[in-house]
Design an enzyme around this catalytic site. Structure first.
Site, PDB file in Angstrom:
ATOM      1  N   HIS A 539       0.822  -1.221   0.000  1.00  0.00           N
ATOM      2  CA  HIS A 539       0.000   0.000   0.000  1.00  0.00           C
ATOM      3  C   HIS A 539       0.852   1.266   0.000  1.00  0.00           C
ATOM      4  O   HIS A 539       0.340   2.359  -0.298  1.00  0.00           O
ATOM      5  CB  HIS A 539      -0.948  -0.001   1.201  1.00  0.00           C
ATOM      6  N   ASP A 543      -1.700   2.295  -4.561  1.00  0.00           N
ATOM      7  CA  ASP A 543      -2.987   2.628  -3.951  1.00  0.00           C
ATOM      8  C   ASP A 543      -4.057   1.681  -4.475  1.00  0.00           C
ATOM      9  O   ASP A 543      -3.895   1.017  -5.508  1.00  0.00           O
ATOM     10  CB  ASP A 543      -3.360   4.079  -4.269  1.00  0.00           C
TER      11      ASP A 543
END
Length: 566
Positions: A539, A543
Protein backbone atom coordinates in the site's frame (compact mmCIF):
# COMPACT_ATOMS: atom_id res chain seq x y z
CA UNK A 1 55.41 23.01 11.33
CA UNK A 2 59.05 22.00 10.83
CA UNK A 3 58.13 18.38 10.16
CA UNK A 4 55.33 19.40 7.82
CA UNK A 5 57.66 21.66 5.80
CA UNK A 6 60.20 18.87 5.35
CA UNK A 7 57.44 16.49 4.41
CA UNK A 8 56.03 18.67 1.61
CA UNK A 9 59.52 19.52 0.34
CA UNK A 10 60.03 15.82 -0.36
CA UNK A 11 56.47 14.98 -1.40
CA UNK A 12 57.65 14.00 -4.89
CA UNK A 13 59.02 10.82 -3.42
CA UNK A 14 55.51 9.75 -2.48
CA UNK A 15 54.13 8.58 -5.81
CA UNK A 16 51.19 6.91 -4.11
CA UNK A 17 50.09 9.75 -1.85
CA UNK A 18 46.54 9.83 -3.37
CA UNK A 19 46.05 6.24 -2.25
CA UNK A 20 47.26 7.14 1.23
CA UNK A 21 44.88 10.05 1.44
CA UNK A 22 42.04 7.73 0.60
CA UNK A 23 42.85 4.80 2.93
CA UNK A 24 45.29 5.90 5.65
CA UNK A 25 43.74 8.97 7.27
CA UNK A 26 45.14 8.00 10.66
CA UNK A 27 48.76 8.53 9.56
CA UNK A 28 48.04 12.10 8.47
CA UNK A 29 46.17 12.88 11.68
CA UNK A 30 49.05 11.64 13.79
CA UNK A 31 51.64 13.40 11.62
CA UNK A 32 50.08 16.85 11.95
CA UNK A 33 49.23 16.46 15.64
CA UNK A 34 50.96 18.60 18.21
CA UNK A 35 53.12 15.78 19.51
CA UNK A 36 53.52 13.24 16.70
CA UNK A 37 56.45 11.43 18.21
CA UNK A 38 54.72 10.78 21.49
CA UNK A 39 51.58 9.52 19.78
CA UNK A 40 53.56 7.20 17.57
CA UNK A 41 55.89 6.01 20.28
CA UNK A 42 52.92 4.51 22.06
CA UNK A 43 52.47 2.40 18.94
CA UNK A 44 49.20 0.86 20.01
CA UNK A 45 47.66 0.17 16.65
CA UNK A 46 48.59 1.65 13.32
CA UNK A 47 52.10 0.34 12.76
CA UNK A 48 51.43 -3.04 14.31
CA UNK A 49 48.03 -4.00 12.89
CA UNK A 50 48.97 -4.92 9.35
CA UNK A 51 47.57 -7.85 7.45
CA UNK A 52 50.55 -7.58 5.09
CA UNK A 53 53.55 -7.38 7.43
CA UNK A 54 57.02 -6.88 6.06
CA UNK A 55 60.44 -7.70 7.46
CA UNK A 56 62.09 -5.18 9.73
CA UNK A 57 65.22 -5.12 7.57
CA UNK A 58 63.25 -4.05 4.52
CA UNK A 59 61.48 -1.38 6.57
CA UNK A 60 64.78 -0.03 7.90
CA UNK A 61 66.28 0.07 4.42
CA UNK A 62 63.31 2.04 3.11
CA UNK A 63 63.58 4.38 6.08
CA UNK A 64 67.28 5.03 5.40
CA UNK A 65 66.76 5.53 1.68
CA UNK A 66 64.07 8.12 2.32
CA UNK A 67 65.56 10.03 5.25
CA UNK A 68 69.03 10.08 3.70
CA UNK A 69 67.97 12.92 1.43
CA UNK A 70 66.35 14.97 4.21
CA UNK A 71 68.48 17.76 5.62
CA UNK A 72 68.35 19.00 9.15
CA UNK A 73 67.58 17.53 12.50
CA UNK A 74 64.14 16.34 11.41
CA UNK A 75 65.63 13.42 9.48
CA UNK A 76 67.29 12.09 12.63
CA UNK A 77 63.98 11.80 14.45
CA UNK A 78 62.96 8.15 14.97
CA UNK A 79 59.35 9.21 14.62
CA UNK A 80 60.12 10.91 11.28
CA UNK A 81 61.89 7.86 9.90
CA UNK A 82 59.18 5.49 11.12
CA UNK A 83 56.27 7.41 9.68
CA UNK A 84 57.88 7.94 6.28
CA UNK A 85 59.03 4.34 6.05
CA UNK A 86 55.47 3.27 6.72
CA UNK A 87 54.14 5.69 4.12
CA UNK A 88 56.56 4.37 1.50
CA UNK A 89 55.78 0.76 2.29
CA UNK A 90 52.05 1.43 2.10
CA UNK A 91 52.65 3.21 -1.18
CA UNK A 92 54.32 0.08 -2.46
CA UNK A 93 51.39 -2.03 -1.35
CA UNK A 94 48.72 0.31 -2.68
CA UNK A 95 50.45 0.90 -6.00
CA UNK A 96 51.57 -2.70 -6.50
CA UNK A 97 55.24 -1.58 -6.56
CA UNK A 98 56.19 -4.92 -5.15
CA UNK A 99 59.36 -6.22 -3.64
CA UNK A 100 61.21 -8.90 -5.67
CA UNK A 101 59.73 -11.62 -3.43
CA UNK A 102 56.17 -10.55 -4.32
CA UNK A 103 54.59 -11.23 -7.69
CA UNK A 104 52.70 -8.38 -9.34
CA UNK A 105 49.79 -10.51 -10.46
CA UNK A 106 48.80 -11.30 -6.87
CA UNK A 107 45.78 -9.25 -5.79
CA UNK A 108 46.15 -7.49 -2.46
CA UNK A 109 43.21 -6.98 -0.17
CA UNK A 110 44.43 -4.03 1.86
CA UNK A 111 45.46 -3.16 5.38
CA UNK A 112 43.89 -4.53 8.50
CA UNK A 113 42.51 -1.15 9.52
CA UNK A 114 40.43 -1.06 6.32
CA UNK A 115 39.61 -4.73 6.12
CA UNK A 116 35.97 -4.36 7.08
CA UNK A 117 35.36 -1.94 4.20
CA UNK A 118 37.61 -3.21 1.43
CA UNK A 119 37.38 -6.96 1.85
CA UNK A 120 33.65 -7.57 2.01
CA UNK A 121 33.50 -9.20 -1.41
CA UNK A 122 37.17 -10.00 -2.16
CA UNK A 123 37.74 -13.70 -1.80
CA UNK A 124 41.51 -14.43 -1.93
CA UNK A 125 44.02 -12.45 0.08
CA UNK A 126 47.78 -12.69 0.29
CA UNK A 127 49.09 -13.93 3.63
CA UNK A 128 52.53 -13.01 4.98
CA UNK A 129 53.12 -15.11 8.06
CA UNK A 130 55.55 -14.09 10.78
CA UNK A 131 56.53 -17.76 10.92
CA UNK A 132 59.58 -18.22 8.71
CA UNK A 133 58.50 -21.80 7.91
CA UNK A 134 55.42 -20.64 6.02
CA UNK A 135 55.90 -19.25 2.51
CA UNK A 136 53.70 -16.70 0.79
CA UNK A 137 50.18 -18.00 0.27
CA UNK A 138 46.62 -17.01 -0.45
CA UNK A 139 43.68 -17.40 1.91
CA UNK A 140 40.49 -18.04 -0.09
CA UNK A 141 37.41 -16.85 1.77
CA UNK A 142 33.76 -17.80 1.44
CA UNK A 143 32.52 -15.54 -1.38
CA UNK A 144 29.37 -13.43 -1.32
CA UNK A 145 27.47 -14.85 -4.29
CA UNK A 146 24.15 -13.05 -3.80
CA UNK A 147 23.06 -9.73 -2.27
CA UNK A 148 21.33 -11.41 0.68
CA UNK A 149 23.99 -14.03 1.40
CA UNK A 150 25.57 -13.93 4.86
CA UNK A 151 26.74 -17.53 5.08
CA UNK A 152 27.04 -20.55 2.81
CA UNK A 153 27.66 -24.28 2.70
CA UNK A 154 30.29 -26.27 0.84
CA UNK A 155 28.43 -28.78 -1.34
CA UNK A 156 31.59 -30.52 -2.62
CA UNK A 157 35.15 -29.81 -3.65
CA UNK A 158 36.02 -30.49 -7.28
CA UNK A 159 39.75 -30.12 -6.51
CA UNK A 160 41.64 -31.93 -3.78
CA UNK A 161 44.68 -30.91 -1.74
CA UNK A 162 47.83 -30.92 -3.85
CA UNK A 163 46.05 -30.33 -7.17
CA UNK A 164 47.26 -27.65 -9.51
CA UNK A 165 44.65 -24.99 -10.22
CA UNK A 166 44.46 -22.50 -13.08
CA UNK A 167 42.58 -19.25 -13.55
CA UNK A 168 38.92 -19.94 -14.29
CA UNK A 169 38.92 -23.54 -13.06
CA UNK A 170 36.11 -24.54 -10.69
CA UNK A 171 37.37 -25.15 -7.15
CA UNK A 172 34.17 -26.14 -5.39
CA UNK A 173 30.39 -25.88 -5.38
CA UNK A 174 28.93 -23.46 -2.84
CA UNK A 175 25.34 -23.69 -1.63
CA UNK A 176 24.14 -20.11 -1.22
CA UNK A 177 20.84 -18.77 0.05
CA UNK A 178 19.45 -19.10 -3.49
CA UNK A 179 21.13 -22.01 -5.30
CA UNK A 180 24.30 -24.05 -5.67
CA UNK A 181 26.96 -21.99 -7.45
CA UNK A 182 30.38 -22.96 -8.78
CA UNK A 183 33.30 -20.99 -7.31
CA UNK A 184 36.16 -20.42 -9.75
CA UNK A 185 39.86 -19.96 -9.04
CA UNK A 186 41.17 -16.43 -9.52
CA UNK A 187 44.82 -17.26 -10.30
CA UNK A 188 47.22 -20.12 -10.89
CA UNK A 189 48.83 -22.11 -8.11
CA UNK A 190 48.39 -25.24 -6.00
CA UNK A 191 45.62 -26.09 -3.55
CA UNK A 192 47.66 -26.55 -0.38
CA UNK A 193 44.98 -26.87 2.32
CA UNK A 194 41.19 -27.26 2.47
CA UNK A 195 39.97 -25.71 5.74
CA UNK A 196 36.28 -26.63 5.30
CA UNK A 197 35.61 -29.90 3.50
CA UNK A 198 32.60 -31.36 1.70
CA UNK A 199 29.30 -30.72 3.47
CA UNK A 200 30.61 -27.93 5.72
CA UNK A 201 27.65 -25.87 6.95
CA UNK A 202 26.98 -22.23 7.89
CA UNK A 203 30.34 -20.74 6.89
CA UNK A 204 30.28 -16.96 7.26
CA UNK A 205 31.03 -14.81 4.21
CA UNK A 206 34.76 -14.00 4.21
CA UNK A 207 35.72 -16.93 6.45
CA UNK A 208 38.78 -18.79 5.11
CA UNK A 209 37.88 -22.06 3.37
CA UNK A 210 41.14 -22.95 1.58
CA UNK A 211 44.82 -22.03 1.10
CA UNK A 212 46.68 -21.86 -2.22
CA UNK A 213 50.43 -21.50 -2.83
CA UNK A 214 52.51 -20.71 -5.90
CA UNK A 215 55.13 -23.46 -5.62
CA UNK A 216 54.33 -27.17 -5.39
CA UNK A 217 57.04 -27.83 -2.81
CA UNK A 218 55.28 -25.43 -0.39
CA UNK A 219 52.18 -27.64 -0.12
CA UNK A 220 53.54 -29.84 2.67
CA UNK A 221 54.22 -26.84 4.90
CA UNK A 222 50.48 -26.18 5.22
CA UNK A 223 49.48 -29.66 6.39
CA UNK A 224 48.59 -28.45 9.89
CA UNK A 225 47.84 -24.86 8.95
CA UNK A 226 45.03 -23.03 10.71
CA UNK A 227 43.91 -19.54 9.61
CA UNK A 228 44.79 -16.76 12.00
CA UNK A 229 42.13 -14.71 13.75
CA UNK A 230 41.11 -11.41 12.24
CA UNK A 231 42.01 -8.13 13.80
CA UNK A 232 38.55 -7.82 15.32
CA UNK A 233 38.74 -11.27 16.86
CA UNK A 234 42.19 -10.61 18.22
CA UNK A 235 41.03 -7.38 19.78
CA UNK A 236 38.08 -9.14 21.31
CA UNK A 237 40.37 -11.81 22.69
CA UNK A 238 42.61 -9.19 24.27
CA UNK A 239 39.68 -7.25 25.68
CA UNK A 240 39.02 -9.25 28.85
CA UNK A 241 42.68 -9.17 30.00
CA UNK A 242 42.86 -5.38 29.60
CA UNK A 243 39.56 -4.69 31.30
CA UNK A 244 40.07 -7.08 34.24
CA UNK A 245 41.27 -4.45 36.80
CA UNK A 246 38.31 -2.08 36.19
CA UNK A 247 35.91 -5.02 36.63
CA UNK A 248 37.33 -5.65 40.12
CA UNK A 249 36.85 -2.01 41.07
CA UNK A 250 33.26 -2.04 39.82
CA UNK A 251 32.55 -5.22 41.74
CA UNK A 252 33.88 -3.70 44.97
CA UNK A 253 31.82 -0.50 44.73
CA UNK A 254 28.43 -2.00 45.71
CA UNK A 255 30.03 -3.62 48.77
CA UNK A 256 31.59 -0.41 50.07
CA UNK A 257 28.57 1.81 49.46
CA UNK A 258 25.37 1.01 51.40
CA UNK A 259 22.24 0.63 49.31
CA UNK A 260 18.57 0.12 50.10
CA UNK A 261 17.39 -3.41 50.55
CA UNK A 262 15.17 -3.27 47.47
CA UNK A 263 18.00 -2.33 45.13
CA UNK A 264 20.18 -5.13 46.54
CA UNK A 265 17.49 -7.64 45.85
CA UNK A 266 17.13 -6.41 42.30
CA UNK A 267 20.87 -6.48 41.76
CA UNK A 268 21.15 -9.96 43.21
CA UNK A 269 18.50 -11.32 40.84
CA UNK A 270 19.76 -11.45 37.24
CA UNK A 271 17.30 -10.58 34.51
CA UNK A 272 17.84 -13.92 32.78
CA UNK A 273 16.71 -15.78 35.96
CA UNK A 274 13.20 -14.36 35.74
CA UNK A 275 10.60 -17.13 35.50
CA UNK A 276 7.69 -16.71 33.10
CA UNK A 277 4.48 -18.52 33.98
CA UNK A 278 0.78 -18.19 33.30
CA UNK A 279 -1.39 -16.74 36.09
CA UNK A 280 -3.12 -20.10 36.60
CA UNK A 281 0.24 -21.86 36.89
CA UNK A 282 1.47 -19.31 39.44
CA UNK A 283 -1.71 -19.73 41.52
CA UNK A 284 -1.40 -23.51 41.47
CA UNK A 285 2.30 -23.30 42.41
CA UNK A 286 1.56 -20.99 45.36
CA UNK A 287 -1.19 -23.27 46.65
CA UNK A 288 1.20 -26.24 46.73
CA UNK A 289 4.39 -24.34 47.66
CA UNK A 290 6.07 -25.31 44.41
CA UNK A 291 9.18 -23.24 43.44
CA UNK A 292 8.76 -22.13 39.84
CA UNK A 293 12.54 -22.06 39.33
CA UNK A 294 12.61 -25.86 39.58
CA UNK A 295 10.14 -26.34 36.72
CA UNK A 296 10.95 -26.30 33.02
CA UNK A 297 8.18 -24.69 31.03
CA UNK A 298 6.69 -26.32 27.94
CA UNK A 299 4.50 -23.43 26.84
CA UNK A 300 5.26 -20.81 24.18
CA UNK A 301 8.82 -19.43 24.54
CA UNK A 302 9.41 -21.66 27.57
CA UNK A 303 6.53 -20.30 29.66
CA UNK A 304 5.34 -22.46 32.55
CA UNK A 305 1.72 -23.56 32.15
CA UNK A 306 -0.71 -25.38 34.38
CA UNK A 307 0.18 -28.80 32.96
CA UNK A 308 3.83 -28.29 33.98
CA UNK A 309 2.84 -27.69 37.62
CA UNK A 310 0.55 -30.72 37.62
CA UNK A 311 3.26 -32.90 36.14
CA UNK A 312 5.72 -31.67 38.78
CA UNK A 313 3.25 -32.50 41.55
CA UNK A 314 2.63 -35.92 40.04
CA UNK A 315 6.30 -36.81 39.88
CA UNK A 316 6.91 -35.36 43.35
CA UNK A 317 4.11 -37.47 44.90
CA UNK A 318 2.28 -34.51 46.44
CA UNK A 319 -0.74 -34.63 44.16
CA UNK A 320 -1.50 -36.83 41.19
CA UNK A 321 -3.42 -35.33 38.33
CA UNK A 322 -4.85 -37.96 35.98
CA UNK A 323 -5.09 -35.45 33.13
CA UNK A 324 -1.45 -34.41 33.57
CA UNK A 325 -0.27 -38.01 33.70
CA UNK A 326 -2.20 -38.83 30.54
CA UNK A 327 -0.81 -35.77 28.72
CA UNK A 328 2.79 -36.48 29.74
CA UNK A 329 2.45 -40.10 28.66
CA UNK A 330 1.07 -39.08 25.29
CA UNK A 331 3.91 -36.60 24.84
CA UNK A 332 6.47 -39.28 25.64
CA UNK A 333 4.98 -41.55 22.96
CA UNK A 334 5.31 -38.94 20.15
CA UNK A 335 7.33 -40.13 17.19
CA UNK A 336 8.96 -37.41 15.11
CA UNK A 337 11.94 -36.60 12.87
CA UNK A 338 13.87 -33.30 12.93
CA UNK A 339 14.65 -32.13 9.39
CA UNK A 340 17.58 -29.67 9.14
CA UNK A 341 16.93 -26.36 7.39
CA UNK A 342 18.38 -25.97 3.93
CA UNK A 343 20.08 -22.67 3.15
CA UNK A 344 17.38 -21.60 0.69
CA UNK A 345 14.59 -22.44 3.17
CA UNK A 346 16.20 -20.37 5.96
CA UNK A 347 16.62 -17.33 3.72
CA UNK A 348 13.12 -17.68 2.27
CA UNK A 349 11.67 -17.87 5.78
CA UNK A 350 13.51 -14.76 6.96
CA UNK A 351 12.57 -12.74 3.85
CA UNK A 352 8.90 -13.72 4.03
CA UNK A 353 8.78 -12.89 7.74
CA UNK A 354 10.35 -9.50 7.04
CA UNK A 355 7.89 -8.91 4.20
CA UNK A 356 4.82 -9.76 6.24
CA UNK A 357 5.96 -7.69 9.22
CA UNK A 358 7.16 -4.56 7.40
CA UNK A 359 5.07 -4.31 4.20
CA UNK A 360 1.42 -3.16 4.51
CA UNK A 361 -0.27 -5.85 2.41
CA UNK A 362 -3.75 -5.58 0.96
CA UNK A 363 -5.44 -7.91 -1.53
CA UNK A 364 -7.61 -7.50 -4.63
CA UNK A 365 -9.37 -10.46 -6.28
CA UNK A 366 -11.14 -10.76 -9.64
CA UNK A 367 -12.60 -13.63 -11.66
CA UNK A 368 -11.60 -13.74 -15.31
CA UNK A 369 -13.30 -15.82 -17.99
CA UNK A 370 -10.69 -18.00 -19.68
CA UNK A 371 -12.74 -19.64 -22.48
CA UNK A 372 -11.14 -17.52 -25.23
CA UNK A 373 -7.73 -17.99 -23.61
CA UNK A 374 -8.12 -21.78 -23.75
CA UNK A 375 -9.22 -21.65 -27.39
CA UNK A 376 -6.22 -19.53 -28.35
CA UNK A 377 -3.89 -21.85 -26.42
CA UNK A 378 -5.25 -24.89 -28.30
CA UNK A 379 -4.73 -23.17 -31.64
CA UNK A 380 -1.18 -22.10 -30.79
CA UNK A 381 -0.28 -25.57 -29.47
CA UNK A 382 -1.41 -27.09 -32.76
CA UNK A 383 0.99 -24.78 -34.55
CA UNK A 384 3.74 -25.55 -32.04
CA UNK A 385 3.35 -29.29 -32.47
CA UNK A 386 3.45 -28.95 -36.25
CA UNK A 387 6.69 -26.96 -36.06
CA UNK A 388 8.24 -29.12 -33.31
CA UNK A 389 8.08 -26.43 -30.64
CA UNK A 390 7.16 -26.66 -26.95
CA UNK A 391 3.52 -26.69 -25.89
CA UNK A 392 2.27 -23.54 -24.22
CA UNK A 393 0.82 -23.64 -20.72
CA UNK A 394 -1.83 -21.39 -19.22
CA UNK A 395 0.88 -19.98 -16.96
CA UNK A 396 2.86 -18.80 -20.01
CA UNK A 397 -0.15 -16.77 -21.15
CA UNK A 398 -0.64 -15.44 -17.60
CA UNK A 399 2.99 -14.27 -17.46
CA UNK A 400 2.60 -12.48 -20.79
CA UNK A 401 -0.68 -10.84 -19.71
CA UNK A 402 0.87 -9.72 -16.38
CA UNK A 403 3.88 -8.24 -18.18
CA UNK A 404 1.71 -6.28 -20.62
CA UNK A 405 -0.48 -5.04 -17.75
CA UNK A 406 2.65 -3.79 -15.96
CA UNK A 407 3.68 -1.96 -19.12
CA UNK A 408 0.20 -0.40 -19.24
CA UNK A 409 0.13 0.48 -15.50
CA UNK A 410 3.82 1.12 -14.63
CA UNK A 411 3.03 2.26 -11.06
CA UNK A 412 2.74 -1.42 -10.12
CA UNK A 413 6.21 -2.08 -11.55
CA UNK A 414 7.91 -0.21 -8.70
CA UNK A 415 9.71 -0.56 -5.38
CA UNK A 416 9.54 1.42 -2.15
CA UNK A 417 12.54 3.14 -0.55
CA UNK A 418 12.61 5.57 2.36
CA UNK A 419 13.49 8.47 0.05
CA UNK A 420 11.65 7.73 -3.18
CA UNK A 421 9.62 5.19 -5.19
CA UNK A 422 11.74 3.51 -7.85
CA UNK A 423 9.76 2.78 -11.02
CA UNK A 424 11.40 0.22 -13.32
CA UNK A 425 11.57 0.53 -17.08
CA UNK A 426 12.21 -3.21 -17.48
CA UNK A 427 9.41 -5.71 -16.88
CA UNK A 428 11.10 -8.77 -15.34
CA UNK A 429 8.69 -11.43 -14.04
CA UNK A 430 9.74 -13.83 -11.29
CA UNK A 431 7.99 -17.20 -11.52
CA UNK A 432 7.56 -19.20 -8.31
CA UNK A 433 8.83 -22.80 -8.64
CA UNK A 434 8.43 -25.37 -5.86
CA UNK A 435 11.26 -27.93 -5.50
CA UNK A 436 12.47 -30.48 -2.98
CA UNK A 437 15.06 -27.92 -1.81
CA UNK A 438 12.53 -25.14 -1.24
CA UNK A 439 10.85 -22.32 -3.14
CA UNK A 440 12.74 -20.70 -6.02
CA UNK A 441 11.70 -17.65 -8.08
CA UNK A 442 13.70 -17.57 -11.34
CA UNK A 443 13.17 -14.49 -13.50
CA UNK A 444 12.01 -14.05 -17.10
CA UNK A 445 13.57 -10.78 -18.23
CA UNK A 446 11.71 -8.31 -20.49
CA UNK A 447 8.68 -10.59 -20.59
CA UNK A 448 6.58 -7.84 -22.17
CA UNK A 449 8.85 -7.86 -25.26
CA UNK A 450 9.07 -11.64 -25.73
CA UNK A 451 6.78 -13.96 -27.60
CA UNK A 452 4.81 -16.74 -25.96
CA UNK A 453 7.04 -19.51 -27.33
CA UNK A 454 10.15 -17.75 -25.96
CA UNK A 455 8.55 -17.27 -22.55
CA UNK A 456 7.49 -20.93 -22.48
CA UNK A 457 11.00 -22.08 -23.39
CA UNK A 458 12.66 -19.93 -20.69
CA UNK A 459 10.19 -20.95 -17.96
CA UNK A 460 10.73 -24.66 -18.64
CA UNK A 461 14.51 -24.22 -18.70
CA UNK A 462 14.59 -22.21 -15.47
CA UNK A 463 12.22 -24.61 -13.70
CA UNK A 464 14.49 -27.52 -14.63
CA UNK A 465 17.55 -25.69 -13.29
CA UNK A 466 15.67 -24.84 -10.08
CA UNK A 467 14.76 -28.48 -9.47
CA UNK A 468 18.40 -29.44 -10.09
CA UNK A 469 19.48 -26.72 -7.62
CA UNK A 470 21.77 -25.22 -10.25
CA UNK A 471 20.38 -21.69 -10.64
CA UNK A 472 22.95 -18.90 -10.87
CA UNK A 473 22.45 -15.41 -9.41
CA UNK A 474 21.62 -13.95 -12.84
CA UNK A 475 18.76 -16.48 -13.09
CA UNK A 476 16.82 -15.10 -10.11
CA UNK A 477 18.03 -11.53 -9.45
CA UNK A 478 16.52 -8.37 -10.90
CA UNK A 479 12.81 -9.25 -10.89
CA UNK A 480 10.24 -6.44 -10.65
CA UNK A 481 7.03 -8.49 -10.18
CA UNK A 482 6.19 -12.09 -9.23
CA UNK A 483 3.60 -14.60 -10.46
CA UNK A 484 2.71 -17.59 -8.26
CA UNK A 485 0.40 -20.22 -9.76
CA UNK A 486 -1.09 -22.89 -7.50
CA UNK A 487 -4.18 -23.41 -9.63
CA UNK A 488 -2.89 -25.35 -12.62
CA UNK A 489 -0.48 -27.73 -10.84
CA UNK A 490 -2.35 -28.17 -7.54
CA UNK A 491 -5.98 -27.19 -8.15
CA UNK A 492 -6.06 -24.42 -5.53
CA UNK A 493 -9.09 -22.25 -6.18
CA UNK A 494 -7.89 -18.98 -4.63
CA UNK A 495 -5.10 -17.82 -2.29
CA UNK A 496 -3.17 -14.72 -1.17
CA UNK A 497 0.59 -14.63 -1.75
CA UNK A 498 3.23 -12.77 0.29
CA UNK A 499 5.07 -9.98 -1.53
CA UNK A 500 8.63 -10.76 -2.58
CA UNK A 501 10.67 -7.71 -1.41
CA UNK A 502 11.76 -5.27 -2.72
CA UNK A 503 8.90 -5.70 -5.18
CA UNK A 504 5.52 -4.11 -4.49
CA UNK A 505 3.19 -6.70 -5.99
CA UNK A 506 2.68 -10.43 -6.51
CA UNK A 507 -0.12 -12.18 -8.42
CA UNK A 508 -1.64 -15.37 -6.98
CA UNK A 509 -3.28 -17.47 -9.71
CA UNK A 510 -5.96 -20.02 -8.86
CA UNK A 511 -7.49 -22.83 -10.89
CA UNK A 512 -10.13 -22.45 -13.58
CA UNK A 513 -13.57 -23.88 -12.82
CA UNK A 514 -16.71 -24.36 -14.83
CA UNK A 515 -19.61 -22.14 -13.77
CA UNK A 516 -23.21 -21.52 -14.78
CA UNK A 517 -23.85 -17.98 -16.04
CA UNK A 518 -27.08 -16.26 -17.16
CA UNK A 519 -28.02 -16.54 -20.84
CA UNK A 520 -29.64 -14.05 -23.16
CA UNK A 521 -33.20 -15.02 -22.19
CA UNK A 522 -34.88 -15.06 -18.77
CA UNK A 523 -34.92 -18.86 -18.63
CA UNK A 524 -31.61 -19.46 -20.40
CA UNK A 525 -28.21 -20.15 -18.97
CA UNK A 526 -24.73 -20.92 -20.28
CA UNK A 527 -21.49 -22.45 -19.03
CA UNK A 528 -18.15 -20.68 -18.82
CA UNK A 529 -14.73 -21.25 -17.18
CA UNK A 530 -13.53 -18.66 -14.70
CA UNK A 531 -10.14 -18.26 -13.02
CA UNK A 532 -9.67 -16.39 -9.74
CA UNK A 533 -6.58 -14.22 -9.40
CA UNK A 534 -5.54 -12.21 -6.33
CA UNK A 535 -3.14 -9.28 -6.44
CA UNK A 536 -1.16 -8.64 -3.22
CA UNK A 537 -0.12 -4.98 -3.09
CA UNK A 538 2.26 -2.87 -1.04
CA UNK A 539 0.00 0.00 0.00
CA UNK A 540 2.98 2.36 0.28
CA UNK A 541 3.49 2.08 -3.49
CA UNK A 542 0.21 0.86 -5.00
CA UNK A 543 -2.99 2.63 -3.95
CA UNK A 544 -6.25 0.73 -4.15
CA UNK A 545 -7.36 2.46 -7.34
CA UNK A 546 -4.02 1.75 -9.02
CA UNK A 547 -4.19 -1.92 -8.05
CA UNK A 548 -7.74 -2.13 -9.40
CA UNK A 549 -6.65 -0.48 -12.65
CA UNK A 550 -3.85 -3.05 -13.06
CA UNK A 551 -6.27 -5.94 -12.44
CA UNK A 552 -8.67 -4.47 -15.01
CA UNK A 553 -5.89 -4.37 -17.59
CA UNK A 554 -4.80 -7.93 -16.72
CA UNK A 555 -8.36 -9.24 -16.93
CA UNK A 556 -8.78 -7.55 -20.31
CA UNK A 557 -5.77 -9.41 -21.72
CA UNK A 558 -6.99 -12.74 -20.28
CA UNK A 559 -10.54 -12.43 -21.56
CA UNK A 560 -9.43 -11.05 -24.95
CA UNK A 561 -6.10 -12.83 -25.50
CA UNK A 562 -5.85 -11.71 -29.13
CA UNK A 563 -5.05 -8.21 -27.82
CA UNK A 564 -1.75 -9.57 -26.46
CA UNK A 565 -0.62 -10.12 -30.05
CA UNK A 566 -1.13 -6.48 -31.04
Amino acid sequence: MTYATHFFNHSKKLGNAPNLLRYEHAIWVRWFSCDPCSSLSKGDGLLKTRSHSYASKERDSVCKSFTGSVRGSASSSPCYRAINADILMMGKLKGNILAPSMKARTPFVGLAVNEGILCSQVHPRRGFSSDSDLPQHQEIGMPSLSPTMTEGNIARWLKKEGDKVSTGEVLCEVETDKATVEMECMEEGYLAKIIHGDGAKEIKVGEVIAITVEEEEDIAKFKDYQPSKSGGDAAAAKGPSVSTPPKKEVAEEPVSSPEPKVSKDRAATPVQDRVFASPLARKLAEDHNVPLSNIKGTGPDGHIVKADIEEYLATGGKEVSPAASKDSKAAAELDYTDLPHSQIRKITASRLLLSKQTIPHYYLTVDACVDKLMDLRNQLNSLQEASGGNRLSVNDLVIKAAALALRKVPQCNSSWTNDYIRQYNNVNINVAVQTDHGLFVPVVRDADKKGLSKISEEVKHLAKKAKENSLKPENYEGGTFTVSNLGGPFGVKQFCAIINPPQSGILAVGSAERRVIPGSGPDQFNFASFMSVTLSCDHRVIDGAIGAEWLKAFKGYIENPESMLL
